[in-house]
Design a protein around this motif. Structure first.
Motif, PDB file in Angstrom:
ATOM      1  N   LYS A 316       0.857  -1.192   0.000  1.00  0.00           N
ATOM      2  CA  LYS A 316       0.000   0.000   0.000  1.00  0.00           C
ATOM      3  C   LYS A 316       0.894   1.244   0.000  1.00  0.00           C
ATOM      4  O   LYS A 316       0.984   1.979   0.975  1.00  0.00           O
ATOM      5  CB  LYS A 316      -0.927  -0.018   1.226  1.00  0.00           C
ATOM      6  CG  LYS A 316      -1.998  -1.093   1.151  1.00  0.00           C
ATOM      7  CD  LYS A 316      -3.055  -0.755   0.118  1.00  0.00           C
ATOM      8  CE  LYS A 316      -4.126  -1.807  -0.006  1.00  0.00           C
ATOM      9  NZ  LYS A 316      -5.093  -1.554  -1.065  1.00  0.00           N
ATOM     10  N   ASN A 344      -1.869  -7.832  -5.047  1.00  0.00           N
ATOM     11  CA  ASN A 344      -3.048  -7.067  -4.648  1.00  0.00           C
ATOM     12  C   ASN A 344      -3.124  -5.763  -5.455  1.00  0.00           C
ATOM     13  O   ASN A 344      -2.108  -5.072  -5.636  1.00  0.00           O
ATOM     14  CB  ASN A 344      -2.952  -6.742  -3.154  1.00  0.00           C
ATOM     15  CG  ASN A 344      -4.214  -6.072  -2.645  1.00  0.00           C
ATOM     16  OD1 ASN A 344      -5.321  -6.511  -2.940  1.00  0.00           O
ATOM     17  ND2 ASN A 344      -4.054  -4.994  -1.914  1.00  0.00           N
ATOM     18  N   ASP A 345      -4.260  -5.427  -5.939  1.00  0.00           N
ATOM     19  CA  ASP A 345      -4.585  -4.140  -6.585  1.00  0.00           C
ATOM     20  C   ASP A 345      -3.906  -3.911  -7.947  1.00  0.00           C
ATOM     21  O   ASP A 345      -4.578  -3.523  -8.896  1.00  0.00           O
ATOM     22  CB  ASP A 345      -4.228  -2.924  -5.702  1.00  0.00           C
ATOM     23  CG  ASP A 345      -5.030  -2.866  -4.408  1.00  0.00           C
ATOM     24  OD1 ASP A 345      -6.056  -3.582  -4.321  1.00  0.00           O
ATOM     25  OD2 ASP A 345      -4.629  -2.133  -3.499  1.00  0.00           O
ATOM     26  N   GLY A 361     -10.460  -5.783  -4.753  1.00  0.00           N
ATOM     27  CA  GLY A 361     -11.638  -5.481  -3.933  1.00  0.00           C
ATOM     28  C   GLY A 361     -12.741  -4.947  -4.823  1.00  0.00           C
ATOM     29  O   GLY A 361     -12.568  -4.788  -6.034  1.00  0.00           O
ATOM     30  N   ASP A 364     -11.797  -1.749  -6.500  1.00  0.00           N
ATOM     31  CA  ASP A 364     -10.777  -2.016  -7.530  1.00  0.00           C
ATOM     32  C   ASP A 364     -11.430  -2.531  -8.807  1.00  0.00           C
ATOM     33  O   ASP A 364     -10.954  -2.253  -9.914  1.00  0.00           O
ATOM     34  CB  ASP A 364      -9.765  -3.067  -7.043  1.00  0.00           C
ATOM     35  CG  ASP A 364      -9.194  -2.735  -5.678  1.00  0.00           C
ATOM     36  OD1 ASP A 364      -8.914  -1.557  -5.436  1.00  0.00           O
ATOM     37  OD2 ASP A 364      -9.048  -3.654  -4.849  1.00  0.00           O
TER      38      ASP A 364
HETATM   39 MG    MG Z   1      -7.716  -3.612  -3.134  1.00  0.00          MG
END
Ligand code: MG
Ligand SMILES: Cc1ncc(COP(=O)(O)OP(=O)(O)O)c(N)n1
Ligand code: 3NM
Length: 483
Positions: A316, A344-345, A361, A364
């Protein structure tokens, strides 16, 4: 103990009696009872109807309806109101008075006649509904003919819903079952978002589905469900009822049951009309077992060295170069090893690096090009925290579905309270054999052991490993337990 505790939520049903017991109040009562709620019923008309249509609305006295409401309100804590047929102007005025004395959710299924034909609600009532009732309604649920009758013939569902919402309704759910599309597509317009809910349509013509949908919605709201969850669950209830429907007299009727909803009944959710019914394909993945989610390439190395077979890099950081460095370094750790490495992402970087998969998510999903991920052959994992997010995930058809937070987590701020083990069990029962499930949020060694009993195939964790005094010991405990 407070006498009101553990009571069934009371749902006030306002609508016409169909003496044949197929639609209207009878269908409403059956639905509300099946949802574990208590039905209170105010009859607005003693209709006369048959398979040929509706021939009489049947007068009832507004003064009596008012008196009955006052008795209900005095003795019950009404959690939701569902309104169906409003046959006369005097009754419409009485309903307005009732709504003005109520603070909770109001679901209005604007029944303007019978699907089998015959009489329809007079113009003055329709106008009164539009100007005086709609502003007091939380969710209005017209079918296509009702939408046209209340707004303009052949208006688009989006425009029609917009017009109804301009009258002060919070949510407009237009039921598309009457269209000739192979899918039953409902359009939802709300202050939160506009979206489409769809599932396969069956060829059978079933009576009373609109009443059942609205009563199911009212029951879910009375039980405290989020409004988007309530819509998804109500649509699933109707789909299951239609799938299991049976013949009674000349009619095909919804089957009411407290059994769990099957995946085939669960609707899909999407935000763009052009994506309705489009199913992407992602490679499958096996049950993922112990699944650490870590913030650096260094952690990827340490845990792969411990024998971890599934891992996610979740950096992050705003600095794209730094993310790229972590990703490259992690890729060289997992190269030629039987490790399911998810990113992730950062789906574009993941595609470029040739990672095993991407985790996204719900937010996203808005930004990512899902088709590109599918075409690149990467696995896709999607987060869910509610029924409506699950409906969204099902529309994407990912490789796995995550549910969280199962327990309170300190790793991330989220607007969701812990799901608990029972909710996880529901996801497992619903998705078993269709999608691998990953549980995440507040999971440690002891909790992982409990969760395993639900049949979930994977548990993901951050702090239980990365903040452990002895991460190697904890990792070995987790791996030993999940064999
Ligand atoms: Mg995410
Ligand atoms: C396995 C797994 N499940 C859920 C999440 C959470 O993803 P998302 O909702 O996108 O939140 P962020 O991780 O991006 O904060 C996850 N990363 N992994
Ligand atoms: C990143 C994340 N996503 C969650 C979700 O529910 O989607 S819970 C979560 C944090 C998980 O960390 P821990 O194991 O430390 O509780």
């Amino acid at each position: 103990m407070d006498a009101t505790q553990n009571q069934k939520p009371a749902v006030l049903l306002i609508g016409g009696l169909d003496p044949q017991g197929c639609a209207g109040m009878s269908a409403d009562i059956m639905t509300v009872l099946n949802h574990g709620c208590h039905p209170l019923s105010l009859i607005t008309g003693l209709t006369e109807q048959s398979a040929e249509g509706l021939t009489e609305f049947g007068l009832v006295s507004p003064a009596k309806v008012k008196a009955q409401f006052e008795n209900c309100q005095a003795d019950f804590d009404i959690k939701a109101i569902k309104i169906g047929l409003i046959p006369h102007l005097e009754i419409a005025k009485c309903i307005k008075d009732i709504l003005n004395k109520f603070n909770g959710p109001v679901i209005f299924d604007p029944v303007l006649g019978s699907t089998s034909g015959g009489m329809t609600v007079p113009e003055d009532v329709k106008n009164y509904i539009y100007k005086e009732i709609l502003p007091l309604v939380t969710v209005v649920t017209p079918n296509l003919p009702e939408l046209y009758a209340l707004t303009k013939p052949d208006i688009s569902v989006e425009m029609g819903a917009q017009l109804l919402r301009q009258e002060g309704v919070d949510v407009c759910l237009v039921k598309g079952g009457h269209s000739d599309n192979a899918l039953a597509i409902d359009f939802v317009s709300s202050t939160l978002a506009d979206f489409y809910l769809y599932n396969e349509k069956t060829a059978v013509q079933v009576r009373g589905t609109g009443c059942v949908m609205a009563s199911s919605l009212a029951s879910h709201l009375a039980s405290g469900q989020d409004i988007r969850d309530a819509m998804v669950l109500a649509k699933a209830y109707v789909a299951r009822g239609i799938r299991l429907s049976h013949k009674v007299g000349p009619y095909q009727l919804i089957h009411h049951s407290q059994q769990d909803i099957a995946l085939v009944d669960f609707p899909k959710l999407c935000y763009q009309p052009e994506l309705i019914g489009q199913t992407l394909e992602f490679p499958t993945c096996p049950e993922l077992g112990i699944y650490p989610v870590v913030e650096s390439a260094d952690w990827v190395k340490k845990l792969v060295d411990e024998g971890i077979k599934t891992i996610q890099l979740r950096v992050k950081e705003a600095d794209q170069d730094l993310i790229q460095q972590h990703l490259q370094s992690a890729m060289s750790t997992v190269a030629n090893k039987p490790v399911h490495f998810f990113v992730n992402d950062h789906w574009e970087m993941a595609i470029e690096a040739g990672a095993y998969g991407v985790h996204l998510g719900q937010e996203d999903l808005h930004d990512a090009n899902i088709k590109q991920i599918s075409e690149a052959g990467l696995r896709l994992g999607v987060s869910t925290h509610s029924y409506w997010e699950l409906a969204r995930a099902l529309a994407v058809n990912p490789s796995y579905i995550a549910l969280g937070p199962i327990y309170e987590t300190t790793s991330k701020q989220m607007p969701f309270s812990p799901q608990g083990i029972e909710r996880l069990q529901q996801w497992v029962d619903l998705l078993n054999g269709h999608y691998p499930i990953v549980a995440i949020g507040g999971i440690n060694v002891e909790r992982a052991e409990q969760l395993r009993k639900t049949g979930v195939g994977s548990v993901a964790m951050i702090t239980a490993i990365t903040k452990a005094n002895d991460y190697q010991h904890v990792t070995q405990q987790l791996l030993a337990m999940w064999q």
